[in-house]
Motif scaffolding. Structure first.
Motif, PDB file in Angstrom:
ATOM      1  N   LYS A 187       0.835  -1.203   0.000  1.00  0.00           N
ATOM      2  CA  LYS A 187       0.000   0.000   0.000  1.00  0.00           C
ATOM      3  C   LYS A 187       0.870   1.253   0.000  1.00  0.00           C
ATOM      4  CE  LYS A 187      -3.613   2.270   2.680  1.00  0.00           C
ATOM      5  NZ  LYS A 187      -4.463   2.197   3.882  1.00  0.00           N
ATOM      6  N   LYS A 188       1.920   1.263   0.794  1.00  0.00           N
ATOM      7  CA  LYS A 188       2.819   2.421   0.864  1.00  0.00           C
ATOM      8  C   LYS A 188       3.487   2.661  -0.492  1.00  0.00           C
ATOM      9  CE  LYS A 188       5.873   5.385   2.670  1.00  0.00           C
ATOM     10  NZ  LYS A 188       6.173   6.254   1.589  1.00  0.00           N
ATOM     11  N   ALA A 189       3.990   1.608  -1.122  1.00  0.00           N
ATOM     12  CA  ALA A 189       4.639   1.752  -2.427  1.00  0.00           C
ATOM     13  C   ALA A 189       3.642   2.240  -3.476  1.00  0.00           C
ATOM     14  CB  ALA A 189       5.264   0.422  -2.854  1.00  0.00           C
ATOM     15  N   LEU A 190       2.438   1.699  -3.468  1.00  0.00           N
ATOM     16  CA  LEU A 190       1.412   2.137  -4.424  1.00  0.00           C
ATOM     17  C   LEU A 190       1.008   3.590  -4.196  1.00  0.00           C
ATOM     18  CD1 LEU A 190      -0.907  -0.985  -4.732  1.00  0.00           C
ATOM     19  CD2 LEU A 190       0.386   0.115  -6.555  1.00  0.00           C
ATOM     20  N   GLN A 191       0.928   3.996  -2.938  1.00  0.00           N
ATOM     21  CA  GLN A 191       0.588   5.391  -2.643  1.00  0.00           C
ATOM     22  C   GLN A 191       1.672   6.333  -3.169  1.00  0.00           C
ATOM     23  OE1 GLN A 191       0.021   5.122   1.611  1.00  0.00           O
ATOM     24  NE2 GLN A 191      -2.208   5.106   1.408  1.00  0.00           N
TER      25      GLN A 191
END
Length: 182
Positions: free
Chosen positions: A71-75
């Motif tokens: 989720k952090k990488a996608l954000q």
């Protein structure tokens, strides 16, 4: 009459009984003290509720950490595509590597049929393992296909990965309960 500080009068102003200006000093003090007391009670109750909830199973904690890293990488990548942050090729490359690594690990982290209240995994994962693995493989392929050479390349390739994640979540993830952050 407003008291002033002079050499002779270095004491702060005090409320005196019977003084009509008492209300001006006491009402704000009462409001401040009431607010602080209310905040203290809420913090104590919040800490107590959090302390009473059992920690997640270690396998589920690993799944949550895995999905949180994705989720952090996608954000980060989404923020670059929407110009919320400037496109940075090295940051995009690091996010892509993190996504490739984490999507490759999805089957390993979901191999055990373990659930508890902190898990959002549906039981269908383990009864339809081949289909679940196919979805995980599609996410890994989409992560490999991310074009991080430019913002426009990232804009074109990121939707495929997001779609792969959503397709899997629609089938194999329960809707998170209220107040859950992962």
């Amino acid at each position: 009459m407003t008291p002033h500080l002079t050499r002779e009068n270095t004491q702060p102003a005090r409320a005196v009984a019977g003084d009509p200006n008492n209300c001006q000093l006491l009402i704000p003090m009462f409001a401040i003290m009431s607010g602080l007391l209310l905040m203290a009670v809420l913090l104590l109750l919040a800490g107590r509720v959090e302390a009473e909830s059992p920690p997640p199973n270690k396998y589920i904690a690993q799944r949550i950490a895995l999905m949180s890293s994705q989720k952090k990488a996608l954000q980060d990548l989404t923020a670059m595509t929407r110009d919320y942050i400037a496109f940075d090729r090295s940051s995009a490359r690091a996010a892509r590597r993190a996504l490739i690594r984490s999507t490759r690990r999805i089957p390993r982290h979901f191999r055990r049929d373990v659930t508890d209240l902190s898990s959002h995994a549906r039981g269908g994962i383990w009864t339809n393992w081949a289909d679940f693995k196919r979805h995980a493989d599609a996410a890994e392929k989409a992560a490999h296909a991310l074009n991080i050479r430019s913002a426009s390349g990232l804009r074109r390739s990121l939707p495929r990965l997001i779609s792969a994640c959503h397709n899997c979540h629609q089938i194999y993830r329960d809707t998170p309960r209220e107040f859950t952050t992962h």
